[in-house]
Design an enzyme around this catalytic site. Structure first.
Site: not given
Ligand code: NAD
Length: 300
Positions: A53, A97, A120
């Site tokens: 990422k 995460q 997200d």
């Protein structure tokens, strides 16, 4: 019949190129999109995702940053980091995460994110916006990636019967939210199957499009499909394979070899949906940066 392969590598490159162009346009106005990923602990798979990422965000022209915290981090300490990032105008997208260590409740952390930085798409505000069709919300990256693959390969979902296997908050449920919206990429009739669904193949045999997000290899086989169905395999499973150097390889939830004989189009694993997730994350981040600019400045 041999199904056409849906190439997630090619489509994700196209998206990353588009994102890079939008980053360049923002840079010309003095805005560098900032994506901060927070990694708590030392889960090996998460570390790989996070590295990718950061690398891809920097390649696209963003300020990609990773904050690494020890596995012993308390919930309060993590929430303090989130608060700091929420308040930082140079940070447009924040991603914590998952999975998080046991002492931290993931929903508490997700709810603490500023919804306009939740790239997200897991904050309840964004979940709700996607469900009611408000375009300024952020859709979760994996289902948004699936929708884009279908569009790029000319699969019209309008009036089609889509069977989604899996009801998780990150894939199955938001996938349904996206596909039932009116308009392009939506207008589908959706069935969601899950672990308590009896006779899965009764459903899949009636599907024009099957989307598998289960986490179990071989969940969908060719004999469970209607001839000509489109098959999207979200699953990523590591299985033992002594013939490979590492002793393991990645497979999806679909038995690729049998399914490709019945399907008209199919995603491979790897090289299909997996490639799309980070590309869509970057796309959400550049949009978060664009949306952060006051309207008068955009118009000017
Ligand atoms: P999850 O474990 O949260 O959910 C799995 C779902 O499968 C559950 O809703 C469960 O009800 C359903 N299920 C289990 N057994 C079933 C059965 N026998 N029949 C029908 N349904 C059954 O998983 P998830 O987070 O949604 O992920 C699913 C898969 O997708 C995993 O392999 C994961 O690694 C992969 N994944 C890939 C990406 C990507 O970027 N490509 C992103 C997220 C998840």
């Amino acid at each position: 019949m041999h199904a056409e392969l849906i190439d997630g590598v090619a489509v994700s490159k196209k998206i990353r190129d588009e994102v890079a162009a939008r980053c360049a346009a923002l840079a010309a106005r003095g805005v560098v999109p900032g994506l901060t990923v927070v990694l708590v602990g030392d889960d090996a798979a998460s570390a790989v995702y996070v590295r990718n990422k950061e690398k891809q965000s920097v390649e696209a022209g963003m300020k990609g940053e990773t904050i690494r915290l020890p596995a012993s981090t308390s919930q309060e300490e993590l929430l303090a980091v989130v608060d700091r990032l929420n308040a930082d105008p140079a940070v447009h997208g924040i991603l914590v995460q998952m999975p998080l260590p046991k002492q931290i409740d993931p929903q508490t952390v997700i709810r603490r994110l500023a919804p306009h930085k939740d790239v997200d798409g897991f904050h309840p505000v964004n979940v709700g916006k996607v469900l009611i069709g408000e375009k300024d919300g952020f859709a979760p990256c994996t289902p948004a990636g699936v929708q884009m693959l279908l569009q790029e390969y000319g699969v019209d979902t309008g009036g089609k019967h889509v069977v989604i296997i899996g009801r998780s908050n990150i894939v199955g449920k938001p996938m349904a939210s996206l596909l039932i919206q009116p308009g392009k990429g939506g207008d589908a009739t959706v069935t969601i199957c899950h672990s308590r669904t009896p006779d899965l193949s009764w459903h899949t045999k009636r599907a024009d499009i099957v989307i598998a997000a289960v986490g179990r290899p071989g969940t969908v086989t060719g004999d469970m499909l209607k001839p000509g169905a489109v098959v999207i395999d979200v699953g990523i499973n590591r299985i033992a394979d002594p013939t490979t150097k590492s002793g393991a390889r990645l497979v999806g939830d679909v038995d690729f070899e049998s399914a490709r004989l019945t399907a008209s189009k199919i995603t491979p694993v790897p090289g299909g949906v997996g490639q799309m997730t980070i590309a869509l994350l970057l796309r959400n981040t550049v949009r978060a940066a664009e949306q952060s600019i006051p309207a008068a400045t955009v118009a000017g």
